[in-house]
Design an enzyme around this catalytic site. Structure first.
Site, PDB file in Angstrom:
ATOM      1  N   ARG A  55      73.259  13.642  -6.998  1.00  0.00           N
ATOM      2  CA  ARG A  55      72.853  14.256  -8.259  1.00  0.00           C
ATOM      3  C   ARG A  55      71.825  15.364  -8.045  1.00  0.00           C
ATOM      4  O   ARG A  55      71.877  16.406  -8.705  1.00  0.00           O
ATOM      5  CB  ARG A  55      72.276  13.188  -9.191  1.00  0.00           C
ATOM      6  CG  ARG A  55      73.309  12.161  -9.647  1.00  0.00           C
ATOM      7  CD  ARG A  55      72.662  11.021 -10.418  1.00  0.00           C
ATOM      8  NE  ARG A  55      72.125  11.481 -11.693  1.00  0.00           N
ATOM      9  CZ  ARG A  55      72.726  11.344 -12.865  1.00  0.00           C
ATOM     10  NH1 ARG A  55      73.893  10.736 -12.923  1.00  0.00           N
ATOM     11  NH2 ARG A  55      72.183  11.774 -13.969  1.00  0.00           N
ATOM     12  N   TYR A 104      77.075  15.946  -8.324  1.00  0.00           N
ATOM     13  CA  TYR A 104      78.014  14.838  -8.434  1.00  0.00           C
ATOM     14  C   TYR A 104      77.597  13.901  -9.571  1.00  0.00           C
ATOM     15  O   TYR A 104      76.440  13.476  -9.630  1.00  0.00           O
ATOM     16  CB  TYR A 104      78.088  14.072  -7.112  1.00  0.00           C
ATOM     17  CG  TYR A 104      78.709  14.872  -6.001  1.00  0.00           C
ATOM     18  CD1 TYR A 104      80.092  14.946  -5.862  1.00  0.00           C
ATOM     19  CD2 TYR A 104      77.919  15.582  -5.100  1.00  0.00           C
ATOM     20  CE1 TYR A 104      80.675  15.697  -4.858  1.00  0.00           C
ATOM     21  CE2 TYR A 104      78.489  16.333  -4.082  1.00  0.00           C
ATOM     22  CZ  TYR A 104      79.863  16.386  -3.971  1.00  0.00           C
ATOM     23  OH  TYR A 104      80.441  17.140  -2.975  1.00  0.00           O
ATOM     24  N   PRO A 105      78.532  13.558 -10.481  1.00  0.00           N
ATOM     25  CA  PRO A 105      78.202  12.731 -11.655  1.00  0.00           C
ATOM     26  C   PRO A 105      78.126  11.259 -11.281  1.00  0.00           C
ATOM     27  O   PRO A 105      78.926  10.433 -11.739  1.00  0.00           O
ATOM     28  CB  PRO A 105      79.357  13.029 -12.612  1.00  0.00           C
ATOM     29  CG  PRO A 105      80.523  13.293 -11.706  1.00  0.00           C
ATOM     30  CD  PRO A 105      79.948  14.001 -10.507  1.00  0.00           C
ATOM     31  N   LYS A 106      77.136  10.907 -10.463  1.00  0.00           N
ATOM     32  CA  LYS A 106      77.046   9.567  -9.896  1.00  0.00           C
ATOM     33  C   LYS A 106      76.118   8.661 -10.694  1.00  0.00           C
ATOM     34  O   LYS A 106      75.073   9.100 -11.171  1.00  0.00           O
ATOM     35  CB  LYS A 106      76.551   9.649  -8.450  1.00  0.00           C
ATOM     36  CG  LYS A 106      77.484  10.413  -7.531  1.00  0.00           C
ATOM     37  CD  LYS A 106      77.026  10.333  -6.085  1.00  0.00           C
ATOM     38  CE  LYS A 106      78.025  11.022  -5.165  1.00  0.00           C
ATOM     39  NZ  LYS A 106      77.703  10.829  -3.738  1.00  0.00           N
ATOM     40  N   THR A 107      76.510   7.399 -10.778  1.00  0.00           N
ATOM     41  CA  THR A 107      75.669   6.382 -11.380  1.00  0.00           C
ATOM     42  C   THR A 107      75.988   5.046 -10.707  1.00  0.00           C
ATOM     43  O   THR A 107      76.859   4.971  -9.843  1.00  0.00           O
ATOM     44  CB  THR A 107      75.875   6.322 -12.900  1.00  0.00           C
ATOM     45  OG1 THR A 107      74.887   5.460 -13.475  1.00  0.00           O
ATOM     46  CG2 THR A 107      77.264   5.821 -13.257  1.00  0.00           C
TER      47      THR A 107
END
Length: 246
Positions: free
Chosen positions: A108, A113-116
């Protein structure tokens, strides 16, 4: 710590940043990719302009990192959408869930990157390659593919993994207005495809408010593959500024 030293740091905490200042090399990165047809209107609502979609397709992926520089082994899962930016065809990273804090934060902060957080798994069981995603104790996705049924052309696998990739980078300001809102582009160029297979597949998505993969429902599974690679991720470049378009 002097102000000049603070300005040279790349991340916080200042004395023990969440990620190491090195470019990650992934060895034996293993993919399960399942491409499926979804609802066109739901897909249009999910894909940000100026990206466009030609077919209502989504790729559900689970990636098992056998070894990665600085992060160590971990697993990642998410949804990727085939798109077009002008005349260039590529993919939009819609959502990613993983079980490694450093890789989440670095993805992020360094890139977009749309990371969670999530708990994905990739494993072989009873003649099938199985990819799952849990959030907390709740199952969000289960994908299965026949294990190594048919060999896949390695050049075809390489082409699939090296498509241009688009993401949205948002950096919030202190008044909850974005300081940065950009569409960015990256592309993997340093890659070795070691093995690849195709086979029959199935995919189930389950409703979860914090992981709404099922908002892009599975109408038909189109294709699936299982790929093993070594690769290095490239940096990102902004290609569209949303703040200038407001």
């Amino acid at each position: 710590m002097k102000a000049s030293e603070v300005a040279r740091r790349l991340a916080t905490p200042l004395t023990a940043p969440a990620w190491a200042p090195v470019r990650a090399r992934f060895t034996d990165r293993e993919y399960l990719n399942i491409v499926y047809r979804t609802d066109p209107e739901a897909l249009r609502a999910a894909v940000p302009e100026p990206l466009e979609i030609d077919e209502p397709l989504v790729r559900f992926e689970v990636m098992k990192m056998g070894d990665s520089t600085s992060y160590g082994p971990y697993t990642e899962s998410g949804q990727v959408i085939p798109v077009r930016f002008g005349e260039e065809r590529g993919e939009y990273l819609h959502a990613m869930y993983l079980d490694n804090v450093a890789a989440t934060v670095a993805g992020r902060e360094i890139s977009a990157y749309p990371k969670t957080a999530g708990s994905p798994r990739l494993f072989a069981e009873a003649g099938a390659l199985v990819g799952t995603l849990d959030v907390g104790t709740q199952r969000v996705a289960t994908g299965t593919m026949g294990y190594k049924h048919y060999e896949m052309d390695l050049d075809e696998a390489r082409t699939e993994l090296t498509l241009p990739t688009y993401m949205v980078k948002i950096v919030p300001g202190y008044e909850r207005e974005p300081r940065v809102a950009e569409l960015v582009r990256t592309q993997i160029t340093d890659i070795t495809v070691k093995a690849a297979w195709t086979g029959p597949a199935r995919l189930q998505l389950f409703q979860h408010v914090l992981a709404p993969l099922a908002d892009l429902p599975v109408l038909e599974v189109v294709s699936a593959n299982h790929i093993i690679t070594d690769l290095t991720l490239s940096g990102v470049q902004p290609v569209f500024d949303y703040l200038k378009e407001r």
